[in-house]
Each structure stands twice: as structure tokens, then as C-alpha cells.
Write an enzyme that holds these catalytic residues in place. Sequence first.
Site, mmCIF file in Angstrom:
data_model
loop_
_atom_site.group_PDB
_atom_site.id
_atom_site.type_symbol
_atom_site.label_atom_id
_atom_site.label_comp_id
_atom_site.label_asym_id
_atom_site.label_seq_id
_atom_site.Cartn_x
_atom_site.Cartn_y
_atom_site.Cartn_z
ATOM 1 N N ARG A 17 0.836 -1.196 0.000
ATOM 2 C CA ARG A 17 0.000 0.000 0.000
ATOM 3 C C ARG A 17 0.871 1.246 0.000
ATOM 4 N NH1 ARG A 17 -5.389 0.160 2.397
ATOM 5 N NH2 ARG A 17 -4.760 2.243 3.032
ATOM 6 N N SER B 202 -0.430 -2.629 10.469
ATOM 7 C CA SER B 202 -0.614 -4.082 10.367
ATOM 8 C C SER B 202 0.609 -4.724 9.710
ATOM 9 C CB SER B 202 -1.879 -4.397 9.554
ATOM 10 O OG SER B 202 -2.164 -5.776 9.593
ATOM 11 N N GLU C 123 -14.078 10.714 -7.000
ATOM 12 C CA GLU C 123 -13.548 9.576 -6.259
ATOM 13 C C GLU C 123 -14.630 8.861 -5.453
ATOM 14 O OE1 GLU C 123 -10.141 10.631 -3.948
ATOM 15 O OE2 GLU C 123 -9.035 11.440 -5.667
#
Length: 204
Positions: free
Chosen positions: A48, A125, A154
Amino acid sequence: MSFTRADVEIISREDGFRGFYRLDVLQLRHRLFDGGWGPVLRRELFVRHDAVCVLPYDPWLDQLVLIEQVRVGALEKSDSPWMLELVAGLIDTDEAPEQVAHREAQEEAGLTLLSLHPITRYFPSPGGSDERVYLYCALVDSRGAGGIHGLAEEGEDIRVSLWPRAEAITAVEDGRIDNAASIIALQWLQLHAERLRAEAGPQP
């Protein structure tokens, strides 16, 4: 004993998925605490962009600005997937985290940030994702804040609301605010709010 990245051997890295996000499949091994190398492990890594999260705080009125929007990750594990959150956005260009903070505050809440105060950087995470979050508190003039914001292109539908600091802390304690960035930022604010208020000076 202190390990570094040199103590992990990536044997292979392959594409697992490519979309808005990315999933890589790794074969790796790493050094062990008691010496030697461990077995080869297969791990999926959710790749990410790093994120910027900002808690807008009005020290003159002792209140903060929170946003609310639907979150797909909460669809099956929460009574409502609409979550109370901080202003946030991804670093998906060559922008600095501070630039992202100012841009997202305008887009998501119609706010001008008067000053930025770094709280921390953390991995939300790390067992399966490489995302790192840059977390800030920002001083704002909250008079007139509110309404619906976000970029239509968006698909954003973001409700902005004002919260007295004490009420926001209560919302953490009773579980209404249950995402990591908001909890960390609000706990930080509880420790530093009086200092921020003392240093803020006259309301602009």
C-alpha cells in the site's frame, strides 16, 4: 542481538494481484534469535501507499473536527460501516506527508490547517502490509466547519462534524470511535491539549 534488513533473505517475489492495491507473494527466510537461519516461508504482502492522518483540533474552543464515511473493511464486523475518523489520504505522488495533510484537510473537511504537530509514525498491520502511517495533530479554526465534503470523482461522501474534546474521548472509551489512527491521536491529544491551548495565543 539486533537484526537489520540484511538478516532477511528474499528468495523470490512474485505478483499476486494488481489493482487499486497490490499483493506480492514472497518466499523468504530470516536469521533466528538463537543463531542460524530459519526455514523458507511463504508470505503474502499487501503493498500500500503510505498514509497521512490528521486530527484537526481547535484549541480556542477545545473541540475537534471528525469525518464520517463508509468503510468496506467494517462491512461484516461492525453494526455500521460508517466510521468516525480523522482526515486522511494516501501519499501516492512525490508529495511530502505535510503537503498531503493540507490537501486532504481541504478536500475532506474544507479546513485550512494553521499548524501541524507530528504525533508519530507507525505500521498499522506489519504482519501482512507494508503501509506506514504519518500521524499529525493540526490546529484549526473550527468556526463554520461541517457539512458534506469529498471529491465526487472519487466517490467520496464525507460528513464533517464538530466534537467537544471530552465527548470525543468518551466516544473512544465506549467504542464509537474504533479505528487505530483516531484512538492514538485522541489519546495523544489528551496528554497535550492543555499545552496546545496555552501556546495557541489569541484566536485568529
